[in-house]
Design an enzyme around this catalytic site. Structure first.
Site, PDB file in Angstrom:
ATOM      1  N   ASP A  81       0.982  -0.991   0.078  1.00  0.00           N
ATOM      2  CA  ASP A  81       0.045  -0.081   0.042  1.00  0.00           C
ATOM      3  C   ASP A  81       0.961   1.074  -0.079  1.00  0.00           C
ATOM      4  O   ASP A  81       2.109   0.931   0.076  1.00  0.00           O
ATOM      5  CB  ASP A  81      -0.703   0.048   1.259  1.00  0.00           C
ATOM      6  CG  ASP A  81      -2.078   0.827   0.861  1.00  0.00           C
ATOM      7  OD1 ASP A  81      -2.155   1.727   0.025  1.00  0.00           O
ATOM      8  OD2 ASP A  81      -3.158   0.730   1.879  1.00  0.00           O
TER       9      ASP A  81
HETATM   10  C1  BGC Z   1      -5.072   3.054   0.117  1.00  0.00           C
HETATM   11  C2  BGC Z   1      -5.350   2.006  -0.857  1.00  0.00           C
HETATM   12  C3  BGC Z   1      -5.309   2.624  -2.296  1.00  0.00           C
HETATM   13  C4  BGC Z   1      -3.758   3.206  -2.317  1.00  0.00           C
HETATM   14  C5  BGC Z   1      -3.837   3.897  -3.543  1.00  0.00           C
HETATM   15  C6  BGC Z   1      -3.633   3.996  -0.100  1.00  0.00           C
HETATM   16  O1  BGC Z   1      -4.014   5.044   0.917  1.00  0.00           O
HETATM   17  O2  BGC Z   1      -4.958   2.403   1.582  1.00  0.00           O
HETATM   18  O3  BGC Z   1      -6.518   1.421  -0.486  1.00  0.00           O
HETATM   19  O4  BGC Z   1      -5.546   1.624  -3.186  1.00  0.00           O
HETATM   20  O5  BGC Z   1      -3.842   4.406  -1.542  1.00  0.00           O
HETATM   21  O6  BGC Z   1      -4.444   5.083  -4.100  1.00  0.00           O
END
Ligand code: BGC
Length: 776
Positions: free
Chosen positions: A293
């Site tokens: 993530d």
């Molecule tokens: C989130 C994810 C997301 C990623 C990309 C993160 O902050 O936890 O769920 O896919 O950002 O945008």
């Protein structure tokens, strides 16, 4: 010039292929089951260590502008071969421009993968996932993913960071809005449907997306519901209650997995080898690629896992292939920043790097990007296939199925298509809030507000008056935090009293009041945890003032999570929970309010009475001191509270209809089954009211005695059926030993002989009951 570079690239790859066939020493372990293994290894053979590390890099692209991408910082990095993919770039033109640099201007011409948070639709936006799950309609859910894939892939995207399948029992956590609620069985079914919808049967088709199940794992169980907080859980709970939806996605063939931010057993998921390799790859057989993530690797430094080189090594060795946003200025530890020096110091091996690169190149082959890097870049398709009237009317239908009728005294709903309605509340005109959180691609202003929806559908029959009534919150700073990302609800220049006075004047002229209140879109979602789950006080005050007029009030409740609405449930005659219904919100709300669609949504998350009861979920254990009464009377030395009863306000599976359903004739075709037997359970459901309607018939079981304690109820089946008024349908469920299995103390997946109770009904707290025995 470009052509010659292309030719040169193809030439190099060709040579490599020849070299590969002559030299099998480079063959990877995975080459036996990966049809692209030889091609992938050929490319690997050509890559420098920097280019290999580059493939692992998924930088923040910002919103690249066409034309400028050639010269922008990111363009330069793509050209150098230090980028493997980009995410959240909107529009096919921009994606095509970036792809062109990779293919035509980088040394090896390896195409980029383009990801996006296509969470609940692309531009035709569906309800937030929690709402969608309340439809309990797997075909419908699968189709939402299919439509999202079609629109997003028409606009250049080929990879989506969805589905989010984190089980959560804590509505304080803002991200419950992005998941499917509290139940592991329903959550697993939805995980499968979503992956199937996105990927269908061939990832290389230009209308499918590679799916990425997230957030692996247990992200939905942060302590105190505070986002990113520590998770600590027994293995037996993990295996039985939290892991199955991720596994269901893996079994459905999901192409990628995103590691979660939280720690598991004291090691952050991003660096947890047990999780990402032993469990995911070895036990579950996952063979796709794993992405972090956002800045997950760097965050391991704050978790206390060491310096830059320590954390990149930990991530790689654990099984992280791609590093999301590690290249952003805020992150000092990232594969592109520290993996090379870690390698030079012997902290990681080239084989470990190669394995990660292999997984990413394989994904690019699966997506067909090596055959045609512009497969998803057809500009005409984008014009014809995105936000079409067909997709929008589907989104409208889906939205109606997600809404949950919580209360409807004296059949106040559906409303008559005549007279005067006072539409009051800060959410009534907030088109930009209708899609809810995580709607990256949505053109927020193009969503249909409630006011516009009512005008378009019943505007020529019903006199519609409108007043804002209040701001979102008394607290300006809180309101700002809850209306970010283009979802501003302009603060009204008038005082609270002036807003209220106007609302009361409008209400006085009406026959019925429709109060559109609740949370704004960014009250839930990432980094939107709350300790107080009430409707904001200013809106409660508005609602109470409206109730005092004596006019009938319908509460259209916007929410990204279960809210605590005990008082509203006591005082307001009709409550329709609409979550955030998506781009067609206003039209769908009108369909339900006026009875063109009979609501059928059922809660997938328990509504507590107050925050003190949280975590509260239907499939809890019994304890050694269960309460002896079901009326909620306090009993000393039993498991209960002094100040509030144990039961929730609305249980899992709850939701009303404009009609009524009666259950009768619960039958089991046998009283016992063997380990290889099959049991058929049937029930008659009669529509005893005045409207045709859909009902979700729910089957729960209870394993009465186990080698470990078992939940008081577990969902094991459901069927959504349409029953015409006055008619009866028989619904049947089949149970085999597979449905009775669970992870025991040794984490073996077993069924144990003994007695089981069966409940069939309209929600998790009521139903007809029977029993059967499983014999060894
Ligand atoms: C989130 C994810 C997301 C990623 C990309 C993160 O902050 O936890 O769920 O896919 O950002 O945008």
């Amino acid at each position: 010039m470009n052509k010659s570079i292309n030719f040169r690239n193809s030439f190099i790859i060709l040579i490599a292929l020849v070299l590969y066939t002559c030299n099998t020493e480079t063959t990877s372990k995975s080459s036996t089951d990966n049809p692209f293994a030889s091609k992938v290894d050929s490319i690997l053979g050509l890559m420098t260590i920097e280019e290999k590390i580059g493939q692992l890099n998924l930088p923040v692209s910002g919103d690249i502008t066409t034309g400028q991408s050639q010269s922008s910082g990111i363009g330069k990095k793509i050209k150098e071969g230090s980028v493997g993919g980009l995410f959240n770039i909107k529009s096919v033109e921009k994606i095509k421009a970036a792809q062109k640099i990779a293919v035509e201007n980088s040394r090896l011409g390896i195409p980029l993968i383009f990801g996006m948070d296509v969470i609940h639709g692309y531009k035709s936006t569906f309800p937030i996932p929690l709402g969608l799950s309340c439809s309990w309609d797997m075909e419908l859910i699968e189709k939402t993913a299919q439509v999202a894939a079609k629109e997003a892939s028409a606009d250049g995207v080929n990879w989506t960071f969805s589905p989010m399948v984190d089980i959560s029992r804590d509505p304080r956590w803002g991200r419950v809005s992005e998941g499917n609620g509290e139940d592991v069985f329903l959550g697993s079914e939805i995980a499968k449907a979503m992956v199937k919808g996105y990927q269908q049967d061939d990832l290389s088709k230009n209308h499918t997306l590679m799916s990425c199940v997230k957030h692996f794992a247990l992200y939905g169980a942060p302590e105190a519901g505070r986002d990113y907080n520590t998770v600590d859980m027994s293995r037996i709970r993990m295996y039985n209650e939290y892991l199955p939806p991720y596994k269901a996605a893996v079994d459905a063939g999901v192409g990628s997995v995103m590691a979660s931010f939280n720690e598991i057993d004291g090691i952050p998921a991003t660096g947890n080898k047990w999780l990402l390799t032993d469990l995911l790859r070895e036990q579950w057989g996952f063979d796709g690629f794993v992405v972090t993530d956002y800045t997950g690797i760097w965050e391991m430094m704050a978790h206390g896992m060491g310096n830059e080189e320590d954390v990149v090594s930990l991530a790689l060795k654990a099984g992280i292939d791609m590093d999301m946003a590690g290249d952003s200025p805020s992150a000092s530890a990232a594969y592109v920043k520290s993996l090379k020096s870690a390698f030079e110091k012997g902290m990681v091996t080239e084989d470990e790097i190669d394995n990660a690169v292999r997984n990413i190149l394989t994904a690019k082959y699966q997506l067909g990007l090596f055959d045609d890097p512009y497969r998803y870049c057809d500009i005409d398709r984008a014009k014809a296939e995105v936000f079409t009237s067909e997709n929008r009317s589907f989104a409208r239908k889906v939205a109606t199925e997600s809404m949950v009728l919580l209360k409807n005294d004296n059949q106040l709903l559906p409303l008559k298509k005549s007279g005067t309605i006072a539409l009051i509340g800060p959410l009534a005109t907030a088109a930009n809030n209708m899609a809810g959180t995580w709607s990256v691609a949505t053109d927020q202003e193009k969503s249909v507000s409630v006011l516009d929806g009512l005008k378009q559908t019943v505007g020529d029959q019903v006199n519609i008056l409108y007043a804002k009534g209040s701001n979102v919150d008394y607290d300006l700073e809180l309101e700002k935090r809850a209306t970010t990302f283009g979802k501003t609800i302009p603060r009204d220049g008038r005082t609270d009293q002036q807003l209220l006075d106007e609302a009361l004047q409008v209400a006085a002229k009406s026959d019925v009041i429709v109060a559109t209140i609740g949370e704004s879109a960014e009250f839930s979602g990432e980094s939107s945890s709350r300790t107080n789950l009430d409707i904001p006080q200013v809106q409660q005050d508005l609602l109470n003032a409206l109730l005092k007029t004596g006019k009938p009030v319908v509460l259209v409740l916007f929410a990204g999570r279960p809210l605590t609405i005990v008082e509203e449930n006591d005082t307001v005659p009709a409550i329709l929970n609409v979550w955030f219904p998506g781009s067609e919100a206003g039209l769908a709300i009108s369909d339900v309010l006026f009875g063109d669609v009979n609501p059928s949504g059922k809660l997938t998350m328990t509504f507590p009475r107050n925050v003190g009861q949280v975590p509260l979920y239907y499939n809890h254990k019994n304890t050694g001191r269960p309460l002896g009464n079901t009326e909620g009377k306090f009993e000393k030395f039993k498991t209960n509270y002094l100040d509030v009863r144990n039961e929730p306000l609305f249980p899992f599976g709850y939701g009303l209809s404009y009609t009524t359903f009666d259950y009768s004739n619960l039958k089991l075709d046998k009283t016992s089954i063997n380990m290889d037997g099959e049991l058929t359970i049937s029930v008659d459901v009669t529509n005893s009211g005045d409207y045709d309607g859909m009902e979700v018939v729910q089957l729960y079981i209870r394993d009465l005695v186990g080698s470990v304690t078992r939940p008081v109820k577990e969902l094991k089946g459901f069927e959504k059926i349409m029953i015409k008024k006055g008619q009866t349908q028989t619904v049947s469920f089949k149970i085999t030993v597979e449905d009775l299995k669970f992870y025991n103390y040794d984490l073996d997946f077993v069924a144990e002989a003994g007695e089981f109770e069966v409940f069939v009904g309209t929600n998790s707290s009521t139903g007809l009951k029977s029993k059967f025995t499983l014999i060894n």
